[in-house]
Design a protein around this motif. Structure first.
Motif, short mmCIF file in Angstrom:
data_model
loop_
_atom_site.label_atom_id
_atom_site.label_comp_id
_atom_site.label_asym_id
_atom_site.label_seq_id
_atom_site.Cartn_x
_atom_site.Cartn_y
_atom_site.Cartn_z
N LYS A 1 141.35 -6.10 40.43
CA LYS A 1 140.02 -5.58 40.79
C LYS A 1 140.09 -4.99 42.20
O LYS A 1 141.04 -5.22 42.95
CB LYS A 1 139.00 -6.73 40.78
CG LYS A 1 138.55 -7.13 39.39
CD LYS A 1 137.35 -8.05 39.43
CE LYS A 1 137.68 -9.41 40.01
NZ LYS A 1 136.83 -10.50 39.74
N ASP A 2 139.03 -4.26 42.60
CA ASP A 2 139.03 -3.71 43.95
C ASP A 2 139.22 -4.82 44.98
O ASP A 2 138.57 -5.87 44.89
CB ASP A 2 137.69 -3.00 44.24
CG ASP A 2 137.67 -1.62 43.58
OD1 ASP A 2 138.77 -1.16 43.16
OD2 ASP A 2 136.59 -1.04 43.47
N ALA A 3 140.10 -4.57 45.94
CA ALA A 3 140.36 -5.59 46.95
C ALA A 3 139.27 -5.54 48.01
O ALA A 3 138.86 -4.47 48.44
CB ALA A 3 141.72 -5.36 47.59
N ARG A 4 138.80 -6.71 48.41
CA ARG A 4 137.82 -6.75 49.50
C ARG A 4 138.49 -7.08 50.84
O ARG A 4 137.98 -6.76 51.89
CB ARG A 4 136.74 -7.80 49.20
CG ARG A 4 135.65 -7.25 48.28
CD ARG A 4 134.41 -8.08 48.33
NE ARG A 4 134.57 -9.32 47.58
CZ ARG A 4 134.26 -10.52 48.05
NH1 ARG A 4 133.78 -10.66 49.26
NH2 ARG A 4 134.45 -11.59 47.31
N ASN A 5 139.66 -7.75 50.73
CA ASN A 5 140.26 -8.26 51.97
C ASN A 5 141.75 -8.01 52.06
O ASN A 5 142.44 -7.98 51.06
CB ASN A 5 140.10 -9.79 52.03
CG ASN A 5 138.68 -10.23 51.81
OD1 ASN A 5 137.79 -9.72 52.46
ND2 ASN A 5 138.47 -11.15 50.87
N VAL A 6 142.20 -7.92 53.32
CA VAL A 6 143.63 -8.06 53.58
C VAL A 6 143.81 -9.53 53.97
O VAL A 6 143.20 -10.00 54.94
CB VAL A 6 144.09 -7.17 54.76
CG1 VAL A 6 145.57 -7.38 55.02
CG2 VAL A 6 143.78 -5.72 54.47
N ALA A 7 144.58 -10.26 53.17
CA ALA A 7 144.73 -11.69 53.44
C ALA A 7 146.19 -12.00 53.73
O ALA A 7 147.07 -11.17 53.54
CB ALA A 7 144.24 -12.48 52.24
N LYS B 1 143.91 -2.53 45.36
CA LYS B 1 143.53 -3.49 44.32
C LYS B 1 144.06 -4.89 44.64
O LYS B 1 145.12 -5.03 45.28
CB LYS B 1 144.14 -3.05 42.97
CG LYS B 1 143.77 -1.64 42.56
CD LYS B 1 142.33 -1.57 42.09
CE LYS B 1 141.96 -0.14 41.71
NZ LYS B 1 140.51 0.09 41.74
N CYS B 2 143.39 -5.90 44.13
CA CYS B 2 143.80 -7.30 44.32
C CYS B 2 145.19 -7.51 43.71
O CYS B 2 145.45 -7.08 42.58
CB CYS B 2 142.79 -8.23 43.67
SG CYS B 2 143.29 -9.95 43.65
N ILE B 3 146.04 -8.19 44.43
CA ILE B 3 147.41 -8.43 44.02
C ILE B 3 147.48 -9.24 42.71
O ILE B 3 148.44 -9.15 41.96
CB ILE B 3 148.16 -9.17 45.15
CG1 ILE B 3 149.67 -9.11 44.99
CG2 ILE B 3 147.72 -10.61 45.27
CD1 ILE B 3 150.44 -9.67 46.18
#
Ligand code: PR8
Length: 468
Positions: free
Chosen positions: A456-462, A450-452
């Protein structure tokens, strides 16, 4: 000034790399030692680029109307442009910009050069000085107002795939260049709000300096058809239609040299990878009155032999204390020092001191294998510098699962934080505000989590980090 900043400024001065006393802010003088490092680094890059790019040279001045044609691009640079307004005492009809980068110098000419699909792809590069009126704090080599070694490549393709493949190819080129210098890096896709003005997307290389801040050391931009439309760069297809081209551009600056100095250097000074060291080997004769001539003769022959083999070698026969010589060459980062005295000659031995480890070793002097032996040690030094730098880099990338944790890492340990992100701009901006540093960009797609920030569902590792 941070401890690293102080070290960096001192070493630039002491090792005679750059003289920062030139009376224009952000513009500096390359001194002979620095110039040589710059020259060797440049030749490594040129060797790779020359495989499939052609070198060109465009004028430094860009007419105001050309610079202003591409609206997004000019908006991105308008606050950074230096202007030439007069020729002698006569005001110019058309102001001329000192190039901040060369898209608007080159692309009107590309419109004349590109004719048919058979001309494509075209790949050019130039090495020039560019001027940017930077408003952030300037620092030698790192943020300058005259970038003296701007290495900019510009490519033209018939289709979108050609351009995106070229972006991948450019990433390979820069990776192999940084690898040769032992500079560690991470490649990310910059967020929308941080891409190059006029680009569809920007891929960027970041490294980490010893004070825990990242430095953007290179960028690769997919320009899509934006500039092609603005400058009317079209080609005739096999079917006789006229289509806009697709373009990419990518560039590096003097930050490469800053990284070599900052990443490999230590408390004894510079620690240069052999590939860019002005002298790769220094020979220091150990002189006693009786045997001085014999030792000097031997060292001179040794020097000639090493030089003949294509290595950059120097014989330091100055009449000063050996300790002073050692200190000086260590500070200048010479990778390998050979100490030779009368007993070594007698015993067919040499004392070898590696700059990267500062360890002393006695090796056999074997006429036959000498060059091979030296090349092996230099190769080891290159590898060791690279391994150490990468280990440190990887140790400084830390994952965070909450914003609080991200903030603590940045405050306590600095370095790079990796986290999961939904990819939304508003969320990204809030993350940046909370942690008070920049999102570097997206490293890869997230497969789960999930987004930090928003959950919501995370799309990326940033990645995020305090940046230069
Ligand atoms: C382009 N157009 O211009 P970019 N001091 C030192 N290095 C700098 C500075 C500065 N003030 N500003 C940027 N750099 C494209 C690509 C032609 C080539 C370095 O791209 O604006 C940064 O490392 O991103 C940056 O990644 C690189 O120049 C290219 O500049």
């Amino acid at each position: 000034m941070s401890e690293f900043s102080e070290w960096f400024h001192n070493i630039l001065e002491e090792a005679e790399i750059i003289d920062t006393r030139y009376p224009i802010k952000g513009m500096h003088v390359w001194q002979p030692q620095g110039f040589k490092i710059r020259k060797y680094a440049l030749s490594l890059l040129k060797e790779i680029l020359d495989e499939d790019h052609e070198e060109v040279l465009f004028p430094m001045l860009i007419p105001e109307d050309e610079l202003a044609k591409e609206a997004i691009h000019v908006k991105g640079f308008e606050e950074e442009v230096y202007w030439v307004t007069h020729g002698g005492l006569t005001p110019l009809n058309k102001k001329l910009a000192l190039r901040p980068t060369s898209e608007t110098a080159m692309y009107p000419m590309f419109a004349l050069w590109v004719r048919s699909h058979t001309d494509l792809p075209m790949k050019f590069y130039q090495v020039v000085n560019t001027f940017r009126y930077e408003t952030k704090h300037t620092r030698p080599l790192i943020r300058v107002r005259e970038i003296t070694t701007f290495k900019e490549a510009h490519t033209i393709h018939a289709d979108s795939e050609g351009a995106s493949q070229q972006v991948e190819r450019a990433i390979e080129i820069y990776s192999s260049f940084f690898d040769q210098l032992g500079i560690p890096y991470v490649v990310t896709k910059r967020p929308e709000w941080d891409k190059f003005p006029g680009a569809d997307y920007t891929m960027a290389f970041d490294t980490l300096l010893p004070d825990g801040k990242t430095l953007q050391i290179g960028t690769v931009h997919n320009l899509g058809q934006t500039f092609a439309r603005t400058f009317d760069i079209t080609y005739e297809t096999a079917e006789g239609e006229h289509e806009y081209v697709y373009q990419t551009c990518y560039g590096l600056s003097d930050r490469v040299i800053a990284s070599i100095i900052g990443i490999h250097g230590d408390s004894s000074g510079l620690n240069l990878p052999p590939a860019v060291a002005p002298y790769q080997i220094v020979i220091v004769p150990v002189l006693f009155k009786k045997t001085a001539q014999e030792v000097l003769d031997f060292c001179n022959q040794l020097k000639d032999k090493i030089k003949k083999a294509g290595l950059r070698v120097h014989l330091d026969d100055r009449d000063i204390r050996a300790g002073k010589k050692y200190y000086g060459w260590e500070m200048r980062g010479v990778p390998l020092r050979l100490e030779i005295g009368p007993r070594d000659i007698e015993n067919k031995k040499m004392v070898v001191v590696r700059r990267d480890t500062l360890e002393k070793e006695i090796i056999d002097y074997n006429e036959e294998t000498l060059i091979n032996d030296l090349n092996n040690i230099l190769g080891n030094i290159t590898q060791n510098l690279k391994t150490k730098a990468w280990e440190n880099f990887q140790d400084n990338i830390r994952p965070a699962e909450t914003l609080e944790e991200a903030k603590n890492i940045i405050t306590d340990e600095q370095g790079i934080v990796s986290f999961l992100w939904c990819g939304d701009e508003s969320c990204g901006k809030e993350i940046e505000e909370y942690v008070n540093v920049d999102i570097l960009g997206v490293k890869e797609e997230a497969t789960e989590g999930k987004c930090i920030k928003c959950g919501k569902d995370a799309r990326n590792v940033a990645l995020l980090a305090k940046t230069y």
